[in-house]
Design a protein around this motif. Structure first.
Motif, mmCIF file in Angstrom:
data_model
loop_
_atom_site.group_PDB
_atom_site.id
_atom_site.type_symbol
_atom_site.label_atom_id
_atom_site.label_comp_id
_atom_site.label_asym_id
_atom_site.label_seq_id
_atom_site.Cartn_x
_atom_site.Cartn_y
_atom_site.Cartn_z
ATOM 1 N N UNK A 168 -62.320 25.137 -21.926
ATOM 2 C CA UNK A 168 -61.047 24.597 -22.405
ATOM 3 C C UNK A 168 -61.266 23.193 -22.997
ATOM 4 N N UNK A 169 -60.315 22.293 -22.845
ATOM 5 C CA UNK A 169 -60.492 20.900 -23.271
ATOM 6 C C UNK A 169 -61.193 20.737 -24.599
ATOM 7 N N UNK A 170 -62.279 19.954 -24.587
ATOM 8 C CA UNK A 170 -62.994 19.659 -25.831
ATOM 9 C C UNK A 170 -63.713 20.881 -26.377
ATOM 10 N N UNK A 171 -63.977 21.877 -25.518
ATOM 11 C CA UNK A 171 -64.580 23.121 -25.994
ATOM 12 C C UNK A 171 -63.625 23.849 -26.927
ATOM 13 N N UNK A 172 -62.336 23.878 -26.560
ATOM 14 C CA UNK A 172 -61.322 24.464 -27.443
ATOM 15 C C UNK A 172 -61.017 23.544 -28.615
ATOM 16 N N UNK A 173 -60.968 22.244 -28.353
ATOM 17 C CA UNK A 173 -60.634 21.273 -29.396
ATOM 18 C C UNK A 173 -61.615 21.320 -30.559
ATOM 19 N N UNK A 174 -62.861 21.702 -30.280
ATOM 20 C CA UNK A 174 -63.880 21.743 -31.326
ATOM 21 C C UNK A 174 -63.500 22.688 -32.455
ATOM 22 N N UNK A 179 -58.551 18.909 -36.537
ATOM 23 C CA UNK A 179 -58.800 17.557 -36.040
ATOM 24 C C UNK A 179 -58.883 17.635 -34.509
ATOM 25 N N UNK A 180 -60.086 17.757 -33.957
ATOM 26 C CA UNK A 180 -60.241 17.934 -32.514
ATOM 27 C C UNK A 180 -59.565 16.861 -31.677
ATOM 28 N N UNK A 181 -59.482 15.648 -32.195
ATOM 29 C CA UNK A 181 -58.910 14.547 -31.413
ATOM 30 C C UNK A 181 -57.419 14.713 -31.168
#
Length: 243
Positions: free
Chosen positions: A102-108, A112-114
């Protein structure tokens, strides 16, 4: 579906996929839209996609709260990413490979991941190394385990940051004797060995990630209702991999 929900979905589509939003800004209940976006953990994403005309239609008191809220999420994301890097380095030094869930793994997968709001740090380790990982974190400032009997993870805190150390992904909450459950667990037995790196971040393989996202949606659907952010995580993943 009411007007607020329609506008939120259109703005979400524009933010993630560039699809046009067709509504009159002056006719939107921006206070209601802000609160719904916050409830769905999408307030930062939506605030960023608003045009000047749309922001001009937001009541001043709502706009101030929304902007402050967005800044707070940006700062929190940065703090979590910094701590996540420290945790990964710590586990690597202890010979405990992991992948981020989840988290940054999904955001990637986001344009815009941020802009994807993070809540905590979720990492998956081999089941036999879960306690070893917990002890390594405790030796570096993390406190007692808060949910030692949870079916898939143990949660530790340092200050306001929470780290969930998973022995398996979310969503595997069926009858412990279920044949299906056993097959799914066996499927993830090589998740660490098959991990990949995105900009240096250890994440599940695409095949494992697809199932992890489905399981996560299933757990939310059966416990607290399916949230829009879980749908966004799945949609951007599919869009990026199909593209």
């Amino acid at each position: 579906m009411n007007k607020t929900e329609k506008a939120l979905l259109q703005l979400t589509g524009r933010a993630l996929f560039g699809t046009p939003a067709d509504f009159e800004p002056s006719a939107v209940d921006w206070s209601a839209l802000y609160h719904e976006a916050s409830n769905q953990a999408l307030s930062l994403l939506i605030w960023d996609t608003l045009s000047d005309e749309e922001r001009g239609s937001v009541p001043d008191d709502v706009g101030i709260r929304w902007e402050q809220d967005s800044f707070r999420h940006i700062m929190n994301n940065e703090q979590l990413l910094y701590e996540q890097e420290q945790v990964i380095q710590l586990l690597t030094a202890a010979s405990i490979p992991c992948v981020i869930l989840k988290g940054s793994s999904s955001a990637a997968n986001y344009p815009q991941p941020s802009l994807r709001i993070m809540g905590d740090i979720d990492l998956l380790v081999r089941p036999e190394q879960q306690m070893e990982a917990v002890k390594a974190l405790q030796a570096n400032g993390y406190g007692d385990v808060l949910d030692e009997k949870h079916h898939c993870h143990m949660t530790l805190h340092k200050d306001e940051i929470a780290v969930e150390v998973h022995k398996e992904p979310n969503g595997l909450f069926l009858d412990g004797n279920s044949e299906i459950l056993g097959r799914i667990r066996n499927y993830f037995s090589d998740a660490i060995d098959r991990r990949q790196f995105m900009d240096g971040l250890p994440v599940p393989s695409d095949e494992h990630q697809a199932i992890i996202l489905i399981l996560h949606k299933l757990e939310h659907f059966t416990t607290s209702g399916l949230g829009l952010r879980q749908l966004c995580d799945w949609a951007v993943f599919v869009e990026k991999k199909d593209g």
